[in-house]
Design a protein around this motif. Structure first.
Motif: not given
Length: 147
Positions: A14-17, A49, A104, A108
């Motif tokens: 969810t942090d885009g990684t 990322d 991200k 999310k």
């Protein structure tokens, strides 16, 4: 022919990684870097990322040896397959958030919408392009003392 197959497991957080696990063995040929580049390009995110986990059969089962310059093709394509599965699931979220939404933000929103952000990818070389046809004549001018 059975050795020309590979798998990869991709997780979008969810942090885009992104975390990639694949069945190949990194031995200095840059396989981990190349697999990360495939995932970064697929998700349109910076290479920083994307992370790769050590190869492990609890992540990708029935792995095969890394050999014959095939690892990048096999595990890169397996990674791409997994990324494309996730991207397909994200498409409705991406459409609702608009073209300027970051990965991200999309990840999310997808998480809260209960969309699976993990996928197992697989790739196998087509049988027609795999192996050696011993019954086929050698090209003209090919040395007769070589296989």
């Amino acid at each position: 022919k059975f050795m020309n197959q590979g798998g990869a497991l991709v997780h979008l957080y969810t942090d885009g990684t992104v975390l990639v696990s694949h069945g190949g063995t990194e031995m200095g040929q840059g396989l981990h870097t190349k697999v990360c580049q495939v995932a970064a390009q697929a998700f349109n995110i910076p290479l920083d990322d994307v992370f790769v986990d050590d190869s492990s059969t609890d992540k990708v089962a029935n792995t095969l040896p890394s050999a014959a310059s095939m690892s990048t093709d096999l595990y890169g394509m397996a990674t791409l397959d997994a990324c494309q599965q996730i991207l397909k699931r994200l498409q409705p979220i991406r459409n609702s958030l608009g073209p300027d939404a970051t990965l991200k933000e999309i990840a999310k929103a997808a998480f809260f919408d209960r969309v699976d952000l993990s996928a197992h990818g697989f790739f196998a070389i087509d049988n027609d392009r795999c192996g050696y046809d011993w019954g086929k004549d050698a090209p003209e001018g090919y040395p007769s003392n070589l296989p």
